[in-house]
Design an enzyme around this catalytic site. Structure first.
Site, PDB file in Angstrom:
ATOM      1  N   LEU A   1       0.037  10.460   2.352  1.00 40.09           N
ATOM      2  CA  LEU A   1      -1.359   9.888   1.597  1.00 40.09           C
ATOM      3  C   LEU A   1      -2.575   9.683   2.044  1.00 40.09           C
ATOM      4  O   LEU A   1      -2.924   8.940   2.859  1.00 40.09           O
ATOM      5  CB  LEU A   1      -0.967   8.549   0.849  1.00 40.09           C
ATOM      6  CG  LEU A   1       0.923   8.579   0.445  1.00 40.09           C
ATOM      7  CD1 LEU A   1       1.019   6.878   0.163  1.00 40.09           C
ATOM      8  CD2 LEU A   1       0.791   8.369  -0.625  1.00 40.09           C
TER       9      LEU A   1
ATOM     10  N   VAL B   1       0.870  -0.927  -0.384  1.00 43.90           N
ATOM     11  CA  VAL B   1      -0.185  -0.077  -0.188  1.00 43.90           C
ATOM     12  C   VAL B   1       0.894   1.009   0.234  1.00 43.90           C
ATOM     13  O   VAL B   1       0.401   2.161  -0.637  1.00 43.90           O
ATOM     14  CB  VAL B   1      -0.720   0.046   0.707  1.00 43.90           C
ATOM     15  CG1 VAL B   1      -1.173   1.650   1.820  1.00 43.90           C
ATOM     16  CG2 VAL B   1      -2.428  -0.681   0.844  1.00 43.90           C
ATOM     17  N   CYS B   2       2.155   1.666   0.536  1.00 36.42           N
ATOM     18  CA  CYS B   2       2.568   2.666   0.937  1.00 36.42           C
ATOM     19  C   CYS B   2       2.738   3.283  -0.091  1.00 36.42           C
ATOM     20  O   CYS B   2       3.626   4.698  -0.788  1.00 36.42           O
ATOM     21  CB  CYS B   2       3.521   2.757   2.128  1.00 36.42           C
ATOM     22  SG  CYS B   2       2.235   2.572   3.812  1.00 36.42           S
ATOM     23  N   GLY B   3       3.883   2.353  -1.024  1.00 41.25           N
ATOM     24  CA  GLY B   3       4.656   2.601  -1.592  1.00 41.25           C
ATOM     25  C   GLY B   3       3.547   2.974  -3.444  1.00 41.25           C
ATOM     26  O   GLY B   3       4.109   2.706  -4.307  1.00 41.25           O
ATOM     27  N   ASP B   4       2.046   2.910  -3.137  1.00 41.88           N
ATOM     28  CA  ASP B   4       0.854   2.087  -4.008  1.00 41.88           C
ATOM     29  C   ASP B   4       0.928   3.246  -5.197  1.00 41.88           C
ATOM     30  O   ASP B   4       0.992   3.910  -5.284  1.00 41.88           O
ATOM     31  CB  ASP B   4       0.011   1.864  -4.267  1.00 41.88           C
ATOM     32  CG  ASP B   4      -0.509   1.321  -4.935  1.00 41.88           C
ATOM     33  OD1 ASP B   4      -0.801   0.204  -5.161  1.00 41.88           O
ATOM     34  OD2 ASP B   4      -2.054   1.942  -5.041  1.00 41.88           O
TER      35      ASP B   4
END
Lengths: 177, 181
Positions: free
Chosen positions: B62, A45-48
């Protein structure tokens, strides 16, 4: 397989965007379009990549551009993924026949059966203005897209400018000079 | 695509010696577990290189996948307006597993800051522009996820493990000393 290069007409397509709706490229024409092919929903998720584009969305919109993601995942998978990550732009399902659109764009990896991480900026008339294929494990970020959209805006302004100059040249005889 | 587009300036939060030869800059998200894991690594690096490294943190929340990341970033900026940025920064990362709006309020309280003022700032989005500026500067510098580190303006492509970051720092130190010689 190399991705389609600038100047090529972007192949049209009609793909499922939700379990009961289709979206065609020609429906999007008239605006700048960003097409982002990516290997799969549900990557870490975080580098998506799609999560990043979601955050950059206001910037794309500032350039009058629409963005759509494309992978070989099915419409129900996209729906669950979009809901989970609050994705606010369409995700297209290149699901049946699998990868058909990706193949037309030169953005399919037959060995793995997934899309490349390939980016396209398409102009209002449906011509590819910029394209980029990233190594599959590397999220290409948004900088390349934003730069391409800026160049495209400049080019459009340039064209209008040329037209105005031509117009003033046409008017010159009337001014007596 | 891999160099820092917005240069370091007085608007940045800088920890360590102003004139340190190495600038370690992070684009981070207070709710990102990897950034949480990188936090003690950064602290250890600053201890290992007290005279040689200065550290800068820029926000890259994010917000759609981390529902508290934006509020946490704005809370850190709120604390900054009372010169308490780093204290808030540490509090948030060290309590990442219980990050929530009530936690941010209690963190402000524990630093002696007005919870009411913080509530007001979050409601009005007083610091949202600043956070967005950080975020966009990251996007323009090719940041594609968090944490992203830059060492003297160049993207660090290795991991955020202590050994990887310290090796990159040593390399830069060697370059700097060779240049000075």
């Amino acid at each position: 397989m190399a991705v389609l290069s600038p100047g090529t007409t972007a192949p049209d397509f009609t793909l499922r965007v939700t379990p009961d709706q289709n979206l065609s490229l020609k429906e999007l024409l008239g605006r700048s379009i960003v097409l982002a092919f990516y290997p799969a929903d549900w990557s870490p998720v975080c580098g998506d990549q799609m999560a990043l584009y979601n955050e950059v969305l206001p910037e794309f919109q500032r350039h009058g551009a629409e963005i759509a993601g494309i992978s070989v995942d099915g419409a129900w998978c996209h729906a669950a993924y979009a809901k989970h990550n609050h994705i606010h732009f369409p995700l297209l399902a290149d699901f049946e026949p699998k990868g058909e659109v990706a193949k037309k764009y030169g953005a399919y990896r037959s060995k793995e059966g997934v899309c490349e991480r390939a980016l396209f900026v398409i102009d209002e008339e449906g011509k590819i203005f910029w394209s980029y294929c990233s190594p599959i494990a590397v999220n290409p970020g948004a900088e390349g897209i934003l730069e391409a959209l800026e160049d495209l805006s400049k080019k459009k302004k340039g064209n209008t400018h040329d037209n105005l100059e031509n117009a003033s040249q046409l008017e010159r005889p009337h001014t007596g000079r | 695509m891999t160099t820092l587009k917005m240069p370091v300036s007085s608007r940045d939060h800088i920890l360590g010696d102003e004139d340190a030869p190495i600038t370690l800059l992070e684009y981070g998200d207070y709710e990102c577990p990897h950034c949480g894991a990188a936090h003690p690594v950064v602290k250890a690096l600053l201890q290992r290189y007290p005279d040689d490294v200065r550290y800068i943190f820029r926000h890259f929340p994010l917000t759609q996948i981390h529902p508290h990341a934006e509020a946490a970033a704005e809370t850190a900026e709120f604390a900054d307006s009372y010169d308490r940025f780093w204290e808030m920064h540490n509090l948030i990362f060290e309590n990442q597993d219980r990050l929530s709006i009530p936690f941010l309020f209690s963190a402000a309280e524990s630093l002696g800051l007005s919870v009411e003022r913080l509530q007001q700032a979050l409601r009005s989005g007083e610091f949202s522009r600043r956070v967005r500026q950080d975020f966009l500067s990251g996007v323009r510098s090719g940041v594609n996820g968090t944490p992203s580190f830059f060492i003297n303006g160049e993207r660090h492509n290795g991991s955020y493990a202590f050994t990887d970051l310290s090796e990159a720092i040593e390399n830069q130190l060697e370059l700097a000393s060779r240049r000075a010689a």
